[in-house]
Scaffold this motif. Structure first.
Motif, PDB file in Angstrom:
ATOM      1  N   ALA A 174     -15.982   3.538 -29.067  1.00 16.06           N
ATOM      2  CA  ALA A 174     -16.081   4.819 -29.787  1.00 16.06           C
ATOM      3  C   ALA A 174     -15.520   5.964 -28.942  1.00 16.06           C
ATOM      4  O   ALA A 174     -14.810   6.840 -29.460  1.00 16.06           O
ATOM      5  N   ASP A 175     -15.810   5.942 -27.640  1.00 16.24           N
ATOM      6  CA  ASP A 175     -15.305   7.000 -26.760  1.00 16.24           C
ATOM      7  C   ASP A 175     -13.780   6.994 -26.704  1.00 16.24           C
ATOM      8  O   ASP A 175     -13.154   8.063 -26.617  1.00 16.24           O
ATOM      9  N   THR A 176     -13.179   5.798 -26.749  1.00 12.16           N
ATOM     10  CA  THR A 176     -11.717   5.689 -26.719  1.00 12.16           C
ATOM     11  C   THR A 176     -11.101   6.323 -27.962  1.00 12.16           C
ATOM     12  O   THR A 176     -10.090   7.043 -27.877  1.00 12.16           O
ATOM     13  N   ILE A 177     -11.714   6.082 -29.124  1.00 14.41           N
ATOM     14  CA  ILE A 177     -11.223   6.673 -30.381  1.00 14.41           C
ATOM     15  C   ILE A 177     -11.342   8.198 -30.328  1.00 14.41           C
ATOM     16  O   ILE A 177     -10.392   8.933 -30.655  1.00 14.41           O
ATOM     17  N   ILE A 178     -12.494   8.675 -29.900  1.00 11.49           N
ATOM     18  CA  ILE A 178     -12.738  10.126 -29.845  1.00 11.49           C
ATOM     19  C   ILE A 178     -11.780  10.802 -28.868  1.00 11.49           C
ATOM     20  O   ILE A 178     -11.253  11.892 -29.142  1.00 11.49           O
ATOM     21  N   LEU A 179     -11.525  10.150 -27.737  1.00  3.61           N
ATOM     22  CA  LEU A 179     -10.611  10.707 -26.733  1.00  3.61           C
ATOM     23  C   LEU A 179      -9.194  10.830 -27.295  1.00  3.61           C
ATOM     24  O   LEU A 179      -8.516  11.841 -27.078  1.00  3.61           O
ATOM     25  N   ALA A 180      -8.745   9.809 -28.047  1.00  5.62           N
ATOM     26  CA  ALA A 180      -7.403   9.849 -28.639  1.00  5.62           C
ATOM     27  C   ALA A 180      -7.288  10.979 -29.668  1.00  5.62           C
ATOM     28  O   ALA A 180      -6.252  11.649 -29.760  1.00  5.62           O
ATOM     29  N   ILE A 181      -8.356  11.200 -30.424  1.00  9.55           N
ATOM     30  CA  ILE A 181      -8.371  12.296 -31.407  1.00  9.55           C
ATOM     31  C   ILE A 181      -8.245  13.652 -30.720  1.00  9.55           C
ATOM     32  O   ILE A 181      -7.450  14.506 -31.122  1.00  9.55           O
ATOM     33  N   LYS A 182      -9.031  13.831 -29.652  1.00 14.06           N
ATOM     34  CA  LYS A 182      -8.988  15.102 -28.922  1.00 14.06           C
ATOM     35  C   LYS A 182      -7.642  15.306 -28.234  1.00 14.06           C
ATOM     36  O   LYS A 182      -7.102  16.418 -28.219  1.00 14.06           O
ATOM     37  N   LYS A 183      -7.117  14.233 -27.665  1.00 13.40           N
ATOM     38  CA  LYS A 183      -5.843  14.327 -26.948  1.00 13.40           C
ATOM     39  C   LYS A 183      -4.717  14.781 -27.869  1.00 13.40           C
ATOM     40  O   LYS A 183      -3.849  15.570 -27.479  1.00 13.40           O
ATOM     41  N   ASN A 184      -4.722  14.285 -29.109  1.00 12.25           N
ATOM     42  CA  ASN A 184      -3.651  14.608 -30.052  1.00 12.25           C
ATOM     43  C   ASN A 184      -3.988  15.806 -30.945  1.00 12.25           C
ATOM     44  O   ASN A 184      -3.188  16.163 -31.815  1.00 12.25           O
ATOM     45  N   GLN A 185      -5.190  16.351 -30.758  1.00 15.59           N
ATOM     46  CA  GLN A 185      -5.605  17.557 -31.489  1.00 15.59           C
ATOM     47  C   GLN A 185      -5.495  17.373 -33.011  1.00 15.59           C
ATOM     48  O   GLN A 185      -4.893  18.169 -33.718  1.00 15.59           O
ATOM     49  N   ILE A 186      -6.075  16.265 -33.478  1.00 20.09           N
ATOM     50  CA  ILE A 186      -6.098  16.008 -34.922  1.00 20.09           C
ATOM     51  C   ILE A 186      -7.536  16.055 -35.412  1.00 20.09           C
ATOM     52  O   ILE A 186      -8.485  15.967 -34.625  1.00 20.09           O
ATOM     53  N   SER A 187      -7.675  16.188 -36.711  1.00 19.84           N
ATOM     54  CA  SER A 187      -9.017  16.200 -37.293  1.00 19.84           C
ATOM     55  C   SER A 187      -9.532  14.764 -37.408  1.00 19.84           C
ATOM     56  O   SER A 187      -8.824  13.884 -37.887  1.00 19.84           O
ATOM     57  N   PRO A 188     -10.756  14.500 -36.962  1.00 21.01           N
ATOM     58  CA  PRO A 188     -11.323  13.145 -37.103  1.00 21.01           C
ATOM     59  C   PRO A 188     -11.442  12.722 -38.564  1.00 21.01           C
ATOM     60  O   PRO A 188     -11.496  11.534 -38.858  1.00 21.01           O
ATOM     61  N   LEU A 189     -11.440  13.702 -39.476  1.00 19.33           N
ATOM     62  CA  LEU A 189     -11.535  13.377 -40.904  1.00 19.33           C
ATOM     63  C   LEU A 189     -10.267  12.708 -41.418  1.00 19.33           C
ATOM     64  O   LEU A 189     -10.281  12.072 -42.474  1.00 19.33           O
ATOM     65  N   ASN A 190      -9.166  12.850 -40.680  1.00 23.66           N
ATOM     66  CA  ASN A 190      -7.891  12.280 -41.122  1.00 23.66           C
ATOM     67  C   ASN A 190      -7.649  10.865 -40.605  1.00 23.66           C
ATOM     68  O   ASN A 190      -6.614  10.260 -40.900  1.00 23.66           O
ATOM     69  N   LEU A 191      -8.597  10.342 -39.820  1.00 21.40           N
ATOM     70  CA  LEU A 191      -8.449   8.987 -39.272  1.00 21.40           C
ATOM     71  C   LEU A 191      -9.569   8.100 -39.799  1.00 21.40           C
ATOM     72  O   LEU A 191     -10.737   8.478 -39.776  1.00 21.40           O
ATOM     73  N   LYS A 192      -9.205   6.931 -40.274  1.00 27.87           N
ATOM     74  CA  LYS A 192     -10.192   5.956 -40.729  1.00 27.87           C
ATOM     75  C   LYS A 192      -9.936   4.649 -39.996  1.00 27.87           C
ATOM     76  O   LYS A 192      -8.785   4.278 -39.760  1.00 27.87           O
ATOM     77  N   ILE A 193     -10.991   3.963 -39.587  1.00 26.65           N
ATOM     78  CA  ILE A 193     -10.824   2.657 -38.942  1.00 26.65           C
ATOM     79  C   ILE A 193     -11.254   1.562 -39.904  1.00 26.65           C
ATOM     80  O   ILE A 193     -12.170   1.740 -40.717  1.00 26.65           O
ATOM     81  N   GLU A 194     -10.568   0.429 -39.835  1.00 25.73           N
ATOM     82  CA  GLU A 194     -10.887  -0.715 -40.680  1.00 25.73           C
ATOM     83  C   GLU A 194     -11.308  -1.888 -39.800  1.00 25.73           C
ATOM     84  O   GLU A 194     -10.608  -2.239 -38.847  1.00 25.73           O
ATOM     85  N   ILE A 195     -12.449  -2.477 -40.117  1.00 25.16           N
ATOM     86  CA  ILE A 195     -12.916  -3.667 -39.405  1.00 25.16           C
ATOM     87  C   ILE A 195     -13.269  -4.728 -40.439  1.00 25.16           C
ATOM     88  O   ILE A 195     -13.601  -4.415 -41.583  1.00 25.16           O
ATOM     89  N   THR A 196     -13.184  -5.997 -40.035  1.00 19.41           N
ATOM     90  CA  THR A 196     -13.568  -7.078 -40.948  1.00 19.41           C
ATOM     91  C   THR A 196     -15.051  -7.357 -40.792  1.00 19.41           C
ATOM     92  O   THR A 196     -15.635  -7.124 -39.732  1.00 19.41           O
ATOM     93  N   GLU A 197     -15.648  -7.919 -41.829  1.00 17.38           N
ATOM     94  CA  GLU A 197     -17.086  -8.188 -41.780  1.00 17.38           C
ATOM     95  C   GLU A 197     -17.413  -9.268 -40.750  1.00 17.38           C
ATOM     96  O   GLU A 197     -18.431  -9.202 -40.064  1.00 17.38           O
TER      97      GLU A 197
END
Length: 608
Positions: free
Chosen positions: A462-485
């Motif tokens: 989770a920290d890696t995802i948040i860091l990438a968002i902050k680094k690129n100065q994008i809104s977290p609302l514009n990124l969605k992650i997909e995982i399999t069950e």
């Protein structure tokens, strides 16, 4: 003359007692018994300096206050109390020793104590009703000198014996540890190689056949991850016992590596048609034994196993060749899944070499930036673009675009998937940053990226995802992650914790390929996921396949009950789209709407 003879007799008896036994305690006990008899004493005691291990010593530690401790008495009890528990006696001995007297006489109550130094490390105490004659005291001086020398010799002898025994135990332990596995007690990898070398020689000399069976416990990692390593260790110990009981004198069982065991069968017939049924029977017994559930306090666990084996009857294959071939065969059995046991053949080596070569190509592709992201648009039932899924493409300079179905599994096996995942996350964030600067339609919400199982398993995911968002100065609302069950079920609690952390900052989560795994609905309702994706296998021909319609309908209703959105992937025809709309699914992606596009072509979709 009679007194002189008596004194000489005492000296003679005591001196003879001193060298009676090399064991210090026995020698001193015998000496005290003669002291008691010849000197008419009621009790005799010896106090000695002792080391930190409570063993007698004659070496003084000048850094610490020296305290004598009781060593032996005759008789052992006085007035029903053990002499070593007589605190009054200890209180008398140490002041005498510390004052460095050679001898002393003290009377306490009705008891008269005579103290004599033994070298610089001990004291002899003789209890009498009357004082010893001075002549007898003088006669004891050479006896005590002899006693001191013999005590030192006995202490040295004892130390030498202990050292020899300790060294023997250490050597035996080292030898055992060098050839045995510490956890299971089985032979280890090094020792089985020695046995295998010997077996090869026996095959040549005695015209026999041998076989190596390599056993991999399938599903073992899940036990370690979910229940802990202590349970995993118990599983390995029980598995080792089962294999030893099963094989008995037929061969040798060893722990090869991690959750792999190896069995060496020796003395098999030369005739191949006779050998194979024997090996088949052993394999069948092993599979049966490993599939019996393992019982523990923590629960009941079931495992299966895969076996790769190689036979030999001459020197054409060395030890390492045979082991390597068995490893290749078990890997192939594991990869196929359906074949529990496979013999090695040369085709397997070629396939493995191709696999290694392909892995090397993936590594080079990462170094030379051959990977790129394409985006498949997602639409609603009103034909509005609502988002896009980032899909990895490899533009191989020799073969063109490679299928992800080929290179993604190989990347996951080699851990290159982590580098690929890092590239996908960074590139997607950079592209989102560019999209935010365009006049996007209000319907367009997010770009989604696929997450690998190894990414999700990392505690800092989770920290890696948040860091990438902050680094690129994008809104977290514009990124969605997909995982399999199936991916999240490997460690459901960690998955929930990571997804909740991302949800708190605004990153949404979609459950991909829903319905194809084995997830629990009890866990699903705990996940902070906002979207279920209907797998393409349930969308294909949904308009004419009642079972696909039933499954899609179930997923849609489940999503509605959990206040989640639902999207169908793999929509390719108008009939499929109409069927999904009729069932209440209003979001889609697939070739019917658009193939995956390069980023530049995706941008063109938003141009006036």
């Amino acid at each position: 003359m009679n007194i002189a003879m008596h004194i000489m007799s005492i000296q003679h008896q005591l001196v003879l007692a001193i060298d009676k036994d090399p064991d210090l305690k026995k020698m001193l006990h015998h000496f005290l018994s003669l002291c008691s008899l010849s000197l008419n004493s009621t009790n005799c005691h010896i106090f000695l300096i002792k080391d930190k291990n409570n063993n007698p010593t004659y070496q003084l530690d000048i850094n610490h206050e020296i305290q004598l401790k009781h060593y032996v008495s005759f008789p052992m009890k006085k007035n029903g109390l053990l002499s070593n528990e007589d605190t009054e006696l200890s209180g008398l001995v140490n002041p005498f020793f510390q004052n460095n007297y050679d001898e002393q006489e003290q009377k306490v109550g009705s008891t008269l104590y005579h103290f004599f130094k033994i070298g610089d490390f001990g004291v002899l105490i003789i209890e009498r009703e009357k004082s010893l004659d001075q002549a007898i005291r003088n006669a004891l001086s050479p006896v005590l000198n002899k006693l001191a020398i013999s005590t030192i010799a006995a202490i040295n002898h004892h130390s030498l014996v202990i050292e020899i025994k300790t060294r023997q135990r250490v050597e035996e332990k080292i030898s055992y540890q060098a050839s045995h596995d510490f956890l299971t007690g089985l032979y280890n990898r090094m020792k089985i190689q020695e046995f295998l070398a010997s077996a090869i020689d026996d095959c040549i000399l005695q015209k026999q056949t041998g076989a190596i069976l390599l056993i991999n416990l399938a599903g073992f990692k899940n036990i370690n991850d979910v229940m802990g390593y202590h349970v995993g260790d118990e599983v390995l110990q029980q598995a080792a016992i089962r294999l030893k009981v099963l094989i008995k004198d037929m061969g040798i069982v060893a722990r090869f590596n991690g959750h792999e065991f190896i069995i060496l069968l020796r003395g098999l017939p030369v005739n191949k048609s006779t050998v194979q049924p024997i090996i088949n029977d052993v394999i069948a017994d092993i599979i049966y034994a490993m599939e019996i559930p393992f019982e523990f306090i923590e629960g009941r666990f079931s495992l299966s196993c895969f076996i790769g084996y190689e036979t030999f009857n001459n020197a054409s294959k060395g030890v390492q060749d045979i082991l390597k071939n068995a490893s290749i065969a078990v890997y192939e059995a594991f990869k196929r899944g359906k074949d529990k046991a496979l013999p090695y053949n040369e085709v397997m080596s070629k396939q493995l070499n191709d696999h290694i070569s392909y892995t090397r190509e993936i590594k080079q592709a990462l170094a030379f930036n051959e990977f790129e992201l394409h985006y498949q648009p997602q639409y609603d039932h009103l034909n509005n673009m609502i988002g896009a899924e980032a899909l990895l493409r490899w533009n191989n300079p020799l073969r063109g675009y490679e299928s992800p179905a080929v290179y993604i599994p190989i990347a996951e096996e080699s851990d290159l998937i982590m580098q690929i995942s890092s590239y996908v996350l960074q590139q997607a964030c950079e592209d989102i940053k560019k999209l935010q600067q365009l006049p996007l339609p209000s319907s367009f919400k997010q770009v989604s990226i696929n997450i690998s199982a190894k990414q999700l398993a990392k505690h800092d995911f989770a920290d890696t995802i948040i860091l990438a968002i902050k680094k690129n100065q994008i809104s977290p609302l514009n990124l969605k992650i997909e995982i399999t069950e199936s991916m999240m079920m490997s460690d459901i609690e960690l998955s929930i914790a990571c997804l909740e952390k991302l949800h708190d900052v605004g990153v949404e989560c979609a459950i991909d390929d829903f319905g194809t795994g084995y997830s629990s609905l009890a866990y699903l309702k705990r996940l902070p996921a906002s979207l279920l994706k209907i797998d393409r296998s349930f969308v294909t021909d949904i308009h004419k396949d009642p079972s696909n319609q039933a499954i899609a309908n179930m997923v849609i209703k489940l999503a509605n009950s959990l206040n989640m959105e639902v999207i169908a992937e793999g929509v390719e025809t108008k009939q499929e789209l109409d069927s999904l709309i009729a069932l209440g699914c209003y979001q889609y992606q697939g070739f019917y709407f658009s193939r995956p596009l390069t980023f530049n072509k995706l941008v063109q979709c938003f141009e006036p």
